[in-house]
Design a protein around this motif. Structure first.
Motif, PDB file in Angstrom:
ATOM      1  N   MET A   1      -9.298   7.675   8.319  1.00 46.50           N
ATOM      2  CA  MET A   1      -7.988   7.053   8.432  1.00 46.50           C
ATOM      3  C   MET A   1      -7.215   7.273   7.247  1.00 46.50           C
ATOM      4  SD  MET A   1      -7.793   2.577   9.082  1.00 46.50           S
ATOM      5  CE  MET A   1      -8.350   2.368   7.280  1.00 46.50           C
ATOM      6  N   ASN A   2      -5.766   7.470   7.451  1.00 48.49           N
ATOM      7  CA  ASN A   2      -4.913   7.618   6.460  1.00 48.49           C
ATOM      8  C   ASN A   2      -4.277   6.291   6.068  1.00 48.49           C
ATOM      9  OD1 ASN A   2      -2.459   8.028   4.906  1.00 48.49           O
ATOM     10  ND2 ASN A   2      -2.193  10.251   5.780  1.00 48.49           N
ATOM     11  N   LYS A   3      -4.856   5.810   5.053  1.00 50.13           N
ATOM     12  CA  LYS A   3      -4.560   4.318   4.327  1.00 50.13           C
ATOM     13  C   LYS A   3      -2.925   4.312   4.483  1.00 50.13           C
ATOM     14  CE  LYS A   3      -7.629   4.579   1.125  1.00 50.13           C
ATOM     15  NZ  LYS A   3      -8.474   5.779   1.537  1.00 50.13           N
ATOM     16  N   SER A   4      -2.404   5.328   3.675  1.00 45.43           N
ATOM     17  CA  SER A   4      -1.108   5.289   3.365  1.00 45.43           C
ATOM     18  C   SER A   4      -0.118   5.198   4.527  1.00 45.43           C
ATOM     19  CB  SER A   4      -0.510   6.642   2.637  1.00 45.43           C
ATOM     20  OG  SER A   4      -1.201   6.717   1.401  1.00 45.43           O
ATOM     21  N   LEU A   5      -0.394   6.185   5.691  1.00 40.58           N
ATOM     22  CA  LEU A   5       0.172   5.919   6.913  1.00 40.58           C
ATOM     23  C   LEU A   5      -0.017   4.630   7.613  1.00 40.58           C
ATOM     24  CD1 LEU A   5       2.033   7.272   9.076  1.00 40.58           C
ATOM     25  CD2 LEU A   5      -0.035   8.495  10.214  1.00 40.58           C
ATOM     26  N   VAL A   6      -1.031   4.101   7.715  1.00 42.91           N
ATOM     27  CA  VAL A   6      -1.551   2.764   8.292  1.00 42.91           C
ATOM     28  C   VAL A   6      -0.551   1.568   7.825  1.00 42.91           C
ATOM     29  CG1 VAL A   6      -3.255   1.056   8.751  1.00 42.91           C
ATOM     30  CG2 VAL A   6      -3.593   3.519   9.209  1.00 42.91           C
ATOM     31  N   THR A   7      -0.871   1.575   6.413  1.00 48.01           N
ATOM     32  CA  THR A   7       0.045   0.609   5.520  1.00 48.01           C
ATOM     33  C   THR A   7       1.547   0.695   5.786  1.00 48.01           C
ATOM     34  OG1 THR A   7      -1.618   0.841   3.668  1.00 48.01           O
ATOM     35  CG2 THR A   7       0.406  -0.429   2.981  1.00 48.01           C
ATOM     36  N   ASN A   8       2.179   1.763   5.642  1.00 47.47           N
ATOM     37  CA  ASN A   8       3.590   1.905   5.765  1.00 47.47           C
ATOM     38  C   ASN A   8       4.107   1.508   7.459  1.00 47.47           C
ATOM     39  OD1 ASN A   8       5.020   2.939   3.479  1.00 47.47           O
ATOM     40  ND2 ASN A   8       3.353   4.401   3.694  1.00 47.47           N
ATOM     41  N   ALA A   9       2.930   1.904   8.150  1.00 45.89           N
ATOM     42  CA  ALA A   9       3.313   1.696   9.636  1.00 45.89           C
ATOM     43  C   ALA A   9       3.292   0.228  10.015  1.00 45.89           C
ATOM     44  CB  ALA A   9       2.267   2.427  10.692  1.00 45.89           C
ATOM     45  N   LEU A  10       2.343  -0.654   9.478  1.00 46.02           N
ATOM     46  CA  LEU A  10       2.148  -2.082   9.716  1.00 46.02           C
ATOM     47  C   LEU A  10       3.218  -2.823   9.018  1.00 46.02           C
ATOM     48  CD1 LEU A  10      -1.498  -2.534   8.914  1.00 46.02           C
ATOM     49  CD2 LEU A  10      -0.403  -2.967  11.074  1.00 46.02           C
ATOM     50  N   ALA A  11       3.694  -2.408   7.750  1.00 47.79           N
ATOM     51  CA  ALA A  11       4.799  -2.846   7.122  1.00 47.79           C
ATOM     52  C   ALA A  11       6.040  -2.827   7.968  1.00 47.79           C
ATOM     53  CB  ALA A  11       5.154  -2.123   5.761  1.00 47.79           C
ATOM     54  N   ALA A  12       6.339  -1.488   8.264  1.00 45.98           N
ATOM     55  CA  ALA A  12       7.801  -1.154   9.165  1.00 45.98           C
ATOM     56  C   ALA A  12       7.545  -1.813  10.518  1.00 45.98           C
ATOM     57  CB  ALA A  12       7.662   0.334   9.672  1.00 45.98           C
ATOM     58  N   THR A  13       6.345  -2.110  11.145  1.00 44.74           N
ATOM     59  CA  THR A  13       6.325  -2.933  12.403  1.00 44.74           C
ATOM     60  C   THR A  13       6.591  -4.231  12.167  1.00 44.74           C
ATOM     61  OG1 THR A  13       4.738  -1.416  13.128  1.00 44.74           O
ATOM     62  CG2 THR A  13       4.869  -3.629  14.400  1.00 44.74           C
ATOM     63  N   SER A  35       8.507  -1.653   1.177  1.00 44.51           N
ATOM     64  CA  SER A  35       9.194  -0.827  -0.095  1.00 44.51           C
ATOM     65  C   SER A  35       8.286  -0.628  -1.322  1.00 44.51           C
ATOM     66  CB  SER A  35      10.372  -2.179  -0.663  1.00 44.51           C
ATOM     67  OG  SER A  35      10.664  -1.410  -2.019  1.00 44.51           O
ATOM     68  N   GLY A  36       7.217  -1.480  -1.653  1.00 42.89           N
ATOM     69  CA  GLY A  36       6.194  -1.208  -2.190  1.00 42.89           C
ATOM     70  C   GLY A  36       5.377  -0.040  -1.856  1.00 42.89           C
ATOM     71  N   ALA A  37       4.681  -0.154  -0.885  1.00 44.30           N
ATOM     72  CA  ALA A  37       4.115   0.954  -0.300  1.00 44.30           C
ATOM     73  C   ALA A  37       4.833   2.449  -0.042  1.00 44.30           C
ATOM     74  CB  ALA A  37       3.427   0.754   1.373  1.00 44.30           C
ATOM     75  N   LEU A  38       5.989   2.497   0.385  1.00 41.30           N
ATOM     76  CA  LEU A  38       6.579   3.567   0.509  1.00 41.30           C
ATOM     77  C   LEU A  38       6.890   4.337  -0.885  1.00 41.30           C
ATOM     78  CD1 LEU A  38       7.805   5.281   2.749  1.00 41.30           C
ATOM     79  CD2 LEU A  38      10.201   4.074   2.491  1.00 41.30           C
ATOM     80  N   THR A  39       7.205   3.432  -1.616  1.00 45.41           N
ATOM     81  CA  THR A  39       7.593   3.787  -3.330  1.00 45.41           C
ATOM     82  C   THR A  39       6.337   4.593  -3.839  1.00 45.41           C
ATOM     83  OG1 THR A  39       9.170   2.317  -3.311  1.00 45.41           O
ATOM     84  CG2 THR A  39       8.355   3.199  -5.550  1.00 45.41           C
ATOM     85  N   GLY A 213      -4.676   6.774  -2.485  1.00 43.51           N
ATOM     86  CA  GLY A 213      -4.105   6.176  -0.964  1.00 43.51           C
ATOM     87  C   GLY A 213      -4.146   4.702  -1.153  1.00 43.51           C
ATOM     88  N   TRP A 214      -5.146   4.112  -2.241  1.00 46.99           N
ATOM     89  CA  TRP A 214      -5.086   2.551  -2.277  1.00 46.99           C
ATOM     90  C   TRP A 214      -4.101   2.165  -3.067  1.00 46.99           C
ATOM     91  CZ3 TRP A 214      -7.996  -0.450   0.396  1.00 46.99           C
ATOM     92  CH2 TRP A 214      -9.267  -0.126   0.902  1.00 46.99           C
ATOM     93  N   LEU A 215      -3.406   2.931  -3.913  1.00 44.59           N
ATOM     94  CA  LEU A 215      -2.330   2.510  -4.828  1.00 44.59           C
ATOM     95  C   LEU A 215      -1.142   2.304  -3.563  1.00 44.59           C
ATOM     96  CD1 LEU A 215      -1.786   5.105  -7.526  1.00 44.59           C
ATOM     97  CD2 LEU A 215      -2.779   2.993  -7.705  1.00 44.59           C
ATOM     98  N   TRP A 218      -2.174  -1.109  -2.170  1.00 45.98           N
ATOM     99  CA  TRP A 218      -1.909  -2.389  -3.148  1.00 45.98           C
ATOM    100  C   TRP A 218      -0.433  -2.379  -3.264  1.00 45.98           C
ATOM    101  CZ3 TRP A 218      -5.318  -5.638  -3.165  1.00 45.98           C
ATOM    102  CH2 TRP A 218      -6.647  -5.523  -3.264  1.00 45.98           C
ATOM    103  N   GLY A 219       0.345  -1.140  -3.166  1.00 42.72           N
ATOM    104  CA  GLY A 219       1.672  -1.423  -3.591  1.00 42.72           C
ATOM    105  C   GLY A 219       2.290  -2.258  -2.364  1.00 42.72           C
ATOM    106  N   GLY A 220       1.811  -2.279  -0.932  1.00 47.41           N
ATOM    107  CA  GLY A 220       2.426  -2.802   0.087  1.00 47.41           C
ATOM    108  C   GLY A 220       1.851  -4.308   0.085  1.00 47.41           C
ATOM    109  N   VAL A 221       0.633  -4.695  -0.532  1.00 45.04           N
ATOM    110  CA  VAL A 221      -0.068  -6.002  -0.582  1.00 45.04           C
ATOM    111  C   VAL A 221       0.966  -6.835  -1.645  1.00 45.04           C
ATOM    112  CG1 VAL A 221      -1.980  -7.317  -1.515  1.00 45.04           C
ATOM    113  CG2 VAL A 221      -2.307  -5.542   0.042  1.00 45.04           C
TER     114      VAL A 221
END
Length: 235
Positions: A1-13, A35-39, A213-215, A218-221
């Protein structure tokens, strides 16, 4: 699972849903999380890839000479000590593959190589961003996977037929420790010189990128928490 993609997708949704349903708290939370996750996702990408016009990107490729030097010092200072060479010479046979360095590599402390990588990242343009997530302590979870992969990479280098043949021929023609170590140093350096910046990038990328990917997560969190705080402060 791509943690980065999932995090950004959830945030965008969340941004879309929050905006569409007029849920301001959800919109703020998701917008800041995105913003945090994408950065952080962009930062991880720029750590490995050089982006034209952006200073300090592609730091792994830019610092590949330092990375090779760290591997070289690790091999020479921990593997080819007088005690280990004496053992090799006393056990050698006509078979070049008898020189099995895997057991030594397995027991070797790879901390200096990881510390060197952390220092490189810390001194790069990403050092400031890293401090927002606990400084170098945030990279500690990467240490185990990095060292395991580094050991495997060094094992592959020293297990090649070319390396084994050269090592056997050089050791067989020398009796002085200093002379032997000098020739081994030359062989190791020759092998490392075959590494290109892109090969070093792929090596480091294989070791730690999935864990970085955890960065992004956590950026998203933390971004989301800041968004909620901004929402309640604005009420």
């Amino acid at each position: 699972m791509n943690k980065s993609l999932v995090t950004n997708a959830l945030a965008a949704t969340g941004c879309i849903v929050g905006f569409g349903l007029k849920l301001d708290w959800l919109f703020y939370l998701s917008l800041f999380a995105l913003s945090g996750a994408l950065t952080n996702w962009i930062a991880v990408h720029m750590l490995f890839e050089k982006v034209p016009g952006l200073y300090g990107t592609g730091i792994v490729q830019l610092k590949f000479e330092e990375f090779k030097a760290a591997i070289h010092n690790l091999i020479m200072e921990q593997f080819f000590t007088q005690e280990n060479l004496d053992k090799f010479l006393s056990e050698k046979t006509g078979d070049a593959h008898h020189f099995d360095l895997a057991p030594l590599i397995k027991e070797t402390d790879m901390s200096p190589a990881f510390d060197s990588l952390v220092t490189t990242i810390q001194q790069s343009s990403f050092g400031g961003m890293l401090s927002m997530f606990g400084g170098t302590d945030a990279l500690t979870p990467l240490k185990g996977p990095f060292e395991d992969n580094l050991k495997q990479s060094i094992t592959d280098i020293t297990a090649s037929d070319e390396f084994a043949e050269k090592l056997k021929s050089q050791l067989g023609s020398s009796s002085n420790f200093g002379d032997i170590r000098s020739k081994v140093d030359s062989i190791v350096q020759q092998r490392l010189n075959e590494l290109t910046p892109n090969m070093v990038k792929e090596l480091v990328q294989q070791m730690i990128k999935s864990h970085l990917g955890w960065l992004v997560v956590w950026g998203g969190v933390f971004g989301g928490l800041i968004g909620l705080l901004a929402y309640f402060v604005g009420l």
